[in-house]
Design an enzyme around this catalytic site. Structure first.
Site, mmCIF file in Angstrom:
data_model
loop_
_atom_site.group_PDB
_atom_site.id
_atom_site.type_symbol
_atom_site.label_atom_id
_atom_site.label_comp_id
_atom_site.label_asym_id
_atom_site.label_seq_id
_atom_site.Cartn_x
_atom_site.Cartn_y
_atom_site.Cartn_z
ATOM 1 N N HIS A 134 -1.823 0.273 7.174
ATOM 2 C CA HIS A 134 -2.399 0.690 5.643
ATOM 3 C C HIS A 134 -1.835 2.131 5.377
ATOM 4 C CE1 HIS A 134 -4.188 0.090 1.901
ATOM 5 N NE2 HIS A 134 -5.038 0.875 2.258
ATOM 6 N N ASP B 228 -8.281 5.669 -2.126
ATOM 7 C CA ASP B 228 -7.491 4.455 -1.717
ATOM 8 C C ASP B 228 -6.890 3.867 -2.970
ATOM 9 O OD1 ASP B 228 -5.959 2.384 -0.754
ATOM 10 O OD2 ASP B 228 -7.308 1.538 0.526
ATOM 11 N N CYS C 290 0.742 -1.017 0.018
ATOM 12 C CA CYS C 290 -0.071 0.088 -0.201
ATOM 13 C C CYS C 290 0.941 1.203 -0.176
ATOM 14 C CB CYS C 290 -1.040 0.022 1.110
ATOM 15 S SG CYS C 290 -0.069 -0.402 2.694
#
Lengths: 668, 305
Positions: free
Chosen positions: A457, A473, A413
């Protein structure tokens, strides 16, 4: 030291007391083993063996030189193994070492008492390191052993049954339980006046205050718990659970970090919109001051505040499991107006580096003059092209964004969020990286959410009027199952989930009964943290308020003191049963007579008869010899001569004596 | 009656100088119908005390010197064939007397010792199938040298128990010894002693002593003492019920001598060393000489009130 030669101090240590003292010492040292240097164990074994040999008269007590040598050696050892003599860790090692060394020079009951008290203290410090429910249960064992040692010290040397002593200690502990409960409920938790240094965390993983490629992927290997969250309403969808920890605004070409200004400026402007979410979080120690929250949060501990970049932070680092309650408005509008310095920070880029990405951003800008369209195009790019979501991304060089976007295309991520933020900034859209946790594991046993370190994350938020900051995201585009179902599912079978932590139970979620066991156990621990460890400060006040209405601290304190006093009084009444005492009027009067003479320094030895005592008193107080003899003769005649004189007669004689005697001998 | 007892004491004190307490205890023992064991080195006045007691109380006196070759018959008497009547005629031994001084009892063999001790206990002797009663009153004053001396047979505990009291006279005080040296030995002055009491008066006194009042509270004190000897670790064994009865009897006689008709704790304390000393042993030294320190402990630690 045992140079005091008074008789009481040199009483020998009874065998039962010594036995329990050794057992207690072992039990106290055991929970410390995790953070003690190994040589301490050797020291304990040596000292215990030495003392046993002393007790069997096979070895002498150490002389001053040996003691000094042991002391210096131990101090030096602590210094070497802990890098100093100051701080919690070194302090605890020193305490334990003292607790152990005192054993060899322990000669008398007084020395043994010192060792026992040191033991109680060492046991309390163990609680600083480990305060789980199992540890708390375990601490009852050394507590009982220490109590048994204390009782054994007072027993005659002829007492030979250590189990009877332990039973007595156990029943004492049981009797203390109600008092403990009372104090737990009512005693105010006073914040220490100085900050107590917490144990240094070794290898405890967690988010750091900056992010370079690979950081969060490393966290993805850890099955440790980050926090637990309970929602008051129904659980929101997973895809909405973005737990913010930090906002990273400064990029140096490789590393994202916080800017100091974010902590200093005015709190951000935001408008509440949509339905609020109420929840509480029990955070594991992170040794960092920031708190996890959903956007945009309100509430929390007294000293927590929302900083300009919407992160929640308190004054002190979280060194113990900490409970706090929050209310969040996920649909709130965040800084719809925007502030010039904030937007400037959100456009910062290093002067050089990543030329390909900059060029690509310029091209995107040309193709999509609308910022929203550009963001969508960028997200679409991640979804369309052959990007790969992996825990083991290849190492990136200096132009990390270029290498990722155009060469490796494999990342976790942080790679996606970093690249997207960079491109957005290069295209002139204010954007920043947010790190935190995403999702979590639902525990049906306790109806709460477990968030582990592998849920760490990073995502992106960008600013556009009139909506203000918007969360996007990019990872969702590449690996939607990461967001919807979690990391294990997203990684699939080919990549080892938690492969560096073979003992972590979270790894074996596919085994059903093991999983259920794990979740139930976690539920128990969560309850312990919430209701026992977390019962302090605000929560305590809340509970007390719900019981007593308006909470007045002074009144509560008085109530607690009164309750304890009343309990002790009841116990005393129950034990002594004064109403059952037979009324021996003669004896009571004689006791009063004794008390009267005690004021003049005349004390009757237990074996001294009334007449002998009276003669002694008459010699000492010749002026009152008559009254004293009268009383005692009357007492003798009634008590031993069987003369049925009314007790009033004796009482009168006593009153006469009392009137005649001055209050104190000095007044004569 | 009590005035006569006091004059008894004064008479004896004139012969045995500086031993008022022991004399009083010895008289207490006799008034309580107990037998007395005097334990001391030779020449401390044991015989003088016995003689004086016998004379003052108007009792017949016999002395039996115990030796290693003394036989039971020498104490109890034997039957001798009388030619004239052609019959065995019993010749009573020295035991048929009111006050017997059994001197150096621990020099005799256990067989002879037990002949005397049986007589003490039963108040009668059985010789050749015929039971013969001993005179009344009947007192035995036995003396012995400390058993650490050579050539002695120590009395076993069961036989020590037959004596109500054990006394030790001890060296006289300096002033008393000086008077003794100036005025000559007390034994020479024995004939000067006049009997103060007779049989009837003594019997009357002895009958009165059991009527001295013992209250509940006092019995509690005696029980506390006895229980302490039975429960405390330093005692090899506790006092028997015979011991506690002896204690109470002696305390009654002591109170009577003091002119009181009830017993107070001090009476018990006064007789305790003499009554309990030879019945107690320290656990650390069970073969030792007895419980002087134990009695002191009892006097100090057991609650008197």
């Amino acid at each position: 030291m045992t140079t005091a030669k008074s008789g009481a101090a040199l009483q020998p240590i009874p065998r039962v007391g010594l036995t329990w003292l050794l057992v207690a010492q072992l039990l106290v040292v055991l929970p410390h083993l995790g953070h003690l240097p190994l040589w301490i164990v050797g020291l304990w074994l040596g000292c215990a063996a030495w003392h046993i040999q002393i007790f069997r008269m096979r070895a002498p007590y150490p002389n001053g030189w040996i003691k000094a040598g042991l002391m210096l050696g131990t101090g030096f050892g602590v210094y070497l193994s802990r890098g100093g003599l100051i701080g919690l860790e070194a302090g605890v090692v020193l305490l334990i070492a003292a607790f152990i060394l005192k054993l060899v020079e322990m000669r008398s009951r007084r020395d043994a008492l010192v060792v026992i008290f040191l033991g109680f203290f060492a046991l309390a410090t163990a609680g600083l390191f480990e305060d789980g429910i199992l540890a708390a249960l375990y601490y009852l064992l050394p507590l009982a052993a220490l109590l048994a040692a204390l009782i054994g010290l007072q027993q005659s040397a002829l007492a030979a049954d250590p189990w009877a002593t332990l039973r007595l200690a156990g029943s004492l502990l049981l009797q203390a339980a109600p008092l403990m409960l009372l104090l737990f409920l009512f005693f105010p938790r006073i914040e220490p006046l100085w900050s107590l240094p917490g144990p240094r965390e070794r290898g405890v993983t967690g988010l750091s205050d900056s992010m370079t490629p690979g950081d969060i992927a490393e966290l993805g290997q850890s099955g440790a718990l980050a926090f637990r969250a309970s929602f008051e309403g129904p659980l929101p969808e997973r895809s909405r659970l973005y737990w913010r920890a930090l906002t990273l605004e400064h990029f140096d070409g490789r590393r994202w970090s916080q800017v100091p200004e974010a902590a200093q400026v005015e709190p951000p402007l935001w408008e509440k919109r949509g339905a609020p979410l109420a929840y509480s979080i029990v955070m594991q120690p992170s040794n960092r001051p920031w708190l996890y929250s959903l956007d945009v949060a309100e509430g929390g501990p007294d000293d927590a505040r929302l900083l300009a970049d919407f992160r929640l932070q308190q004054r002190r680092p979280v060194t113990r499991p900490q409970l706090y309650r929050l209310t969040s408005w996920p649909d709130a509008q965040r800084e719809p107006e925007g502030s010039v310095p904030a937007l400037q920070r959100a456009l910062q880029l290093p002067e050089r580096g990543n030329p390909q990405s900059r060029a690509w951003a310029a091209e995107l800008r040309r193709r999509h003059p609308e910022p929203e369209a550009l963001v969508q195009a960028l997200l679409g790019h991640f979804g369309r092209e052959a990007f790969h979501y992996t825990l083991k991304p290849p190492r990136l060089g200096r132009d990390s964004v270029d290498e990722f976007l155009f060469a490796t295309r494999r990342g976790f991520c942080e790679h996606f969020s970093s690249a997207m933020t960079f491109v957005l900034r290069a295209a002139g859209i204010p954007a920043r990286v947010v790190t935190g946790y995403q999702g979590g594991e639902f525990n049906p046993a306790g109806n709460y959410l477990l968030v582990h370190q592998f849920d760490a994350h990073a995502w992106v938020e960008y600013w556009q009027p009139p909506r203000g900051w918007t969360t996007v995201d990019p990872t969702f585009q590449v690996a939607p199952e990461r967001i919807e179902r979690g990391l294990q599912q997203a990684l699939g079978e080919e990549q080892g989930f938690l492969e560096e932590a073979p003992l972590s139970l979270a790894r074996y979620r596919s085994i059903d009964w093991l999983n259920r066991l794990r979740l139930s156990w976690d539920n128990l621990n969560y309850g312990w943290q919430r209701w026992v460890l977390g019962y302090q400060g605000e929560q305590q006040m809340q509970v007390l308020r719900s019981w007593f209405g308006k909470a007045d601290l002074r009144l509560l304190g008085l109530t607690a003191v009164a309750a304890v006093a009343a309990t002790l009084l009841l116990v005393a009444l129950w034990l002594f049963k004064p109403w059952r005492r037979e009324g021996d009027a003669q004896q009571r009067l004689f006791q009063r007579f004794e008390k009267l003479l005690a004021r003049h320094g005349l004390y009757r030895a237990p074996g001294e008869g009334p007449r002998a005592f009276a003669e002694r008193a008459a010699q000492r107080l010749p002026d009152h010899a008559g009254a004293i003899r009268t009383f005692v003769e009357l007492f003798e005649a009634q008590r031993y001569g069987g003369q049925q004189g009314a007790p009033g007669e004796l009482g009168r004689a006593l009153r006469q004596l009392r009137r005649a005697l001055p209050w104190r001998s000095g007044e004569e | 009656m009590r005035a006569r007892l006091e004059s008894c004491l004064q008479s004896i004190d004139r012969v045995l100088l500086g031993k008022e307490l022991q004399v009083r205890l010895a008289l207490t023992c006799l008034l309580a119908r107990g037998h007395l064991l005097l334990e001391d080195l030779p020449g401390m006045g044991k015989t003088t005390l016995s003689h004086a007691l016998a004379r003052v109380l108007g009792l017949g006196f016999q002395r039996i010197q115990f030796t290693a070759d003394l036989l039971p018959g020498d104490i109890l008497g034997t039957s001798v064939f009388d030619k004239e009547s052609a019959q065995f005629v019993f010749h009573p031994g020295p035991i048929f007397c009111e006050l017997i001084l059994a001197d150096e009892i621990n020099r005799a063999t256990p067989k002879s010792q037990s002949a005397l001790l049986e007589a003490m206990e039963e108040g009668q002797v059985t010789i050749e199938g015929a039971t013969r009663p001993l005179p009344s009153p009947f007192f035995v004053i036995a003396t012995q040298n400390p058993v650490t001396q050579g050539g002695t047979f120590a009395l076993p505990e069961s036989q020590l128990d037959r004596f109500l009291m054990r006394l030790s006279l001890g060296y006289p005080a300096r002033a008393a010894e000086k008077a003794l040296l100036l005025a000559g030995s007390g034994r020479q002055r024995l004939p000067e002693l006049e009997p103060v009491l007779d049989h009837a008066a003594l019997a009357a006194i002895q009958a009165e002593i059991p009527r001295v009042r013992v209250s509940d509270a006092l019995v509690d004190y005696v029980l506390r003492l006895v229980e302490a000897t039975r429960s405390q670790p330093q005692f090899a064994w506790g006092l028997s019920p015979r011991g506690s009865l002896a204690l109470l009897a002696a305390a009654r006689a002591w109170a009577y001598l003091a002119g009181r008709d009830y017993v107070i704790p001090e009476d018990v304390q006064a007789v305790l060393p003499a009554v309990a000393g030879h019945r107690l042993r320290e656990r650390a030294d069970p073969a030792g000489q007895g419980g002087g320190t134990l009695v002191q402990w009892l006097l100090r630690e057991v609650a008197a009130v």
